[in-house]
Design an enzyme around this catalytic site. Structure first.
Site, PDB file in Angstrom:
ATOM      1  N   LYS A 122      45.963   2.389 130.463  1.00 41.63           N
ATOM      2  CA  LYS A 122      45.593   1.320 131.373  1.00 41.63           C
ATOM      3  C   LYS A 122      44.082   1.384 131.616  1.00 41.63           C
ATOM      4  CE  LYS A 122      45.632   2.945 136.137  1.00 41.63           C
ATOM      5  NZ  LYS A 122      44.335   2.449 136.540  1.00 41.63           N
ATOM      6  N   GLU A 152      44.266   7.888 149.242  1.00 47.09           N
ATOM      7  CA  GLU A 152      43.351   8.894 148.698  1.00 47.09           C
ATOM      8  C   GLU A 152      42.299   9.265 149.738  1.00 47.09           C
ATOM      9  OE1 GLU A 152      41.925   8.596 144.561  1.00 47.09           O
ATOM     10  OE2 GLU A 152      42.842   6.614 144.583  1.00 47.09           O
ATOM     11  N   ASP A 175      43.188  -1.692 140.186  1.00 44.02           N
ATOM     12  CA  ASP A 175      43.253  -0.297 139.773  1.00 44.02           C
ATOM     13  C   ASP A 175      44.635   0.311 139.974  1.00 44.02           C
ATOM     14  OD1 ASP A 175      42.068   2.091 138.800  1.00 44.02           O
ATOM     15  OD2 ASP A 175      41.869   2.838 140.845  1.00 44.02           O
ATOM     16  N   HIS A 179      50.507   1.344 138.620  1.00 42.70           N
ATOM     17  CA  HIS A 179      51.128   2.484 139.292  1.00 42.70           C
ATOM     18  C   HIS A 179      52.170   2.071 140.338  1.00 42.70           C
ATOM     19  CE1 HIS A 179      48.228   4.691 137.173  1.00 42.70           C
ATOM     20  NE2 HIS A 179      47.304   4.845 138.100  1.00 42.70           N
TER      21      HIS A 179
END
Length: 513
Positions: free
Chosen positions: A171, A239, A258, A263
């Site tokens: 990706k 994060e 992203d 994900h």
């Protein structure tokens, strides 16, 4: 695998997968880069230690840098040695198994070649003549189409009855629906879909793969896994890290691109999918596709866009995102996003899925929270006099690896008072700690031709199609992202997204327990 090199590090692949991968060659394009050094070669080392690579196996590193094989192998060794000094690294090993490392490096060759020019690839053609081969594009995404076209022009992607040829790409698979469709169309003009292996490294994590086993090997979950009993589901990927030194890359990408259509949607699919007809790759990918097809296009009103300001994380001062190197002073790029997603199926009608991800938050945690409904007639109260707490199931992907079931129990004493208690499962406690980088299973499966953990073209496009309305609305907007302090839990607008439905996010400190 040679009998002289027995497994040394404990099982990294399912016990049923006890046979070495078939003979062949792994060609790594971009062999001088970080992906190769930090993830691919450590994964190959782990596979070697566990006996999952065949004797007749070759690794060819291809890059423009004018190195010898010895110099390339030396740089790989230097990186592996750094992992012996950091016990907190994902791939930590107190020492290098010299026998395993020697076995692996004896099968390595480096070629200084321009993989964007078919005329220069003659040495590579000779290397893999009459052999099966996997080409791993460990390159920046801008080279995906050109590298595939060059390999095809050199006849390196042509399969025969006796030898397979496969292409692996990482990706991002495009940056929006239109670019994803263009990338897929370009790749499929040179290869069959069965030859393309699209890697989302999240799917290499044991805890993500275990979602299938959790749901479909335990009868106790299935009767409750539906709208009759579940109020809503939260999926969090938070994060502590800011953009650090990746400002230029991140400013062209953002949190949604992203993390969400890859994900988080992969986790969403595993949580929401119907039971597949079998564990074969296409059965599982078809079940995922049914989820993606049923996702209602996300309204911009159900999307939050945030950007971190200056703050403090674990006692360390963090500058505002717009002050980061490589970031535009007036950047509109989001470093946080939260979404409300609705799935139009019989199982999930009326059950919202709330997704959130962001950088520079007050925790690093990836979790799934399944919030059950309150009992129809709450009979009990807590010590504070409030009604009993509805049950919840928390599935931990990182940093904890396991699951927590939150339920009510009566406190000791004469009063009928209940308190929430937690029953925990932790991977380490049950199976021990297995050091790996998450690519072991992905590499092994690709060599075996098992596409279960890899995304199909229609999976990719359906995920982009769901988020496309949000991307277009944000591109047209002149309103800055909602600010939040670095070291906080995100912008207040993310709390408001759930509050308007009478709900709230599970706090990070709950998810870390």
């Amino acid at each position: 695998m040679s009998p002289s090199l027995p497994p040394t590090r404990g099982p990294l692949v399912a016990p049923v997968a006890t046979q070495p991968a078939p003979a062949g060659t792994l060609v790594i394009l971009g062999a001088g880069g970080d992906l190769t050094h930090r993830l691919l070669v450590p994964a190959l080392y782990d596979l070697t230690c566990n006996g999952f690579l065949p004797d007749d196996f070759q690794i060819i590193g291809v890059s423009l840098e004018d190195h010898t094989t010895e110099e390339w192998v030396g740089s790989l060794r230097a990186k592996i040695e750094t992992f012996t000094k950091d016990s907190h690294a994902e791939f930590y090993t107190p020492s290098i198994d010299e026998k395993a490392w020697s076995w692996l490096t004896e099968r390595m060759t480096y070629r200084a070649l321009d993989f964007t020019s078919a005329e220069t690839l003659a040495p590579l053609c000779a290397d893999i003549a009459d052999r099966s081969a996997v080409f791993y594009l460990a390159t920046p995404p801008r080279f995906f189409e050109l590298a595939a076209e060059t390999l095809a022009k050199a006849s390196l992607l042509t399969e025969t009855d006796d030898h397979f040829r496969r292409l692996v790409i990482e990706k991002p698979f495009g940056t929006d629906l239109q670019s994803a469709q263009a990338l897929n169309a370009h790749l499929l003009s040179f290869l069959k879909e069965s030859q393309i292996y699209r890697v989302d490294h999240f799917l290499g994590k044991e805890t993500v793969q275990n979602l299938l086993a959790l749901r479909f090997s335990n009868l106790l979950f299935d009767p409750l896994w539906r709208r009759d009993y579940i109020d809503h589901i939260q999926i969090t990927a938070a994060e502590l890290l800011s953009v650090e030194g990746r400002g230029a890359f991140y400013d062209a990408t953002g949190a949604l691109r992203d993390m969400v259509p890859n994900h988080l949607f992969q986790i969403l699919a595993l949580v929401a999918m119907e039971p597949p007809s079998s564990l074969k790759a296409e059965a599982i990918r078809n079940a995922k596709q049914a989820v993606f097809d049923a996702i209602r296009p996300i309204s911009p009103e159900n999307a939050v866009r945030g950007q971190y300001q200056a703050g403090t994380i674990e006692g360390r001062a963090i500058s505002a995102y717009r002050d980061s190197k490589g970031v535009a002073a007036d950047s509109m790029t989001e470093t946080y996003t939260a979404l409300k997603i609705e799935i139009d199926t019989w199982r999930w009608a009326g059950v919202p899925f709330y997704l959130r991800t962001g950088k520079a938050l007050n925790s690093s945690v990836t979790e799934v929270v399944v919030q059950f409904k309150q009992t129809p007639h709450p009979l009990f109260h807590t010590a504070e006099g409030t009604p009993q707490v509805p049950n919840r199931f928390v599935y931990n992907i990182r940093p904890e690896k396991g699951a927590d079931l939150h339920f009510n129990a009566k406190q000791p004493g004469p009063d009928t008072i209940v308190e929430e208690v937690v029953s925990q499962f932790r991977y380490e406690d049950s199976f021990g700690s297995i050091p790996n980088v998450g690519y072991e299973t992905l590499l092994y499966d690709c060599l075996q031709g098992n596409a279960t953990l890899f995304q199909r073209a229609d999976n990719i496009e359906a995920a982009w199609r769901a988020v496309d309305p949000v991307l277009k609305a944000w591109a047209a907007s002149t309103t800055s992202p909602d600010p939040y302090d670095a070291g906080s839990s995100g912008p207040p607008s993310a709390d408001a997204l759930l509050a308007r439905d009478g709900r709230s996010w599970a706090p990070f400190d709950l998810l870390k327990k």
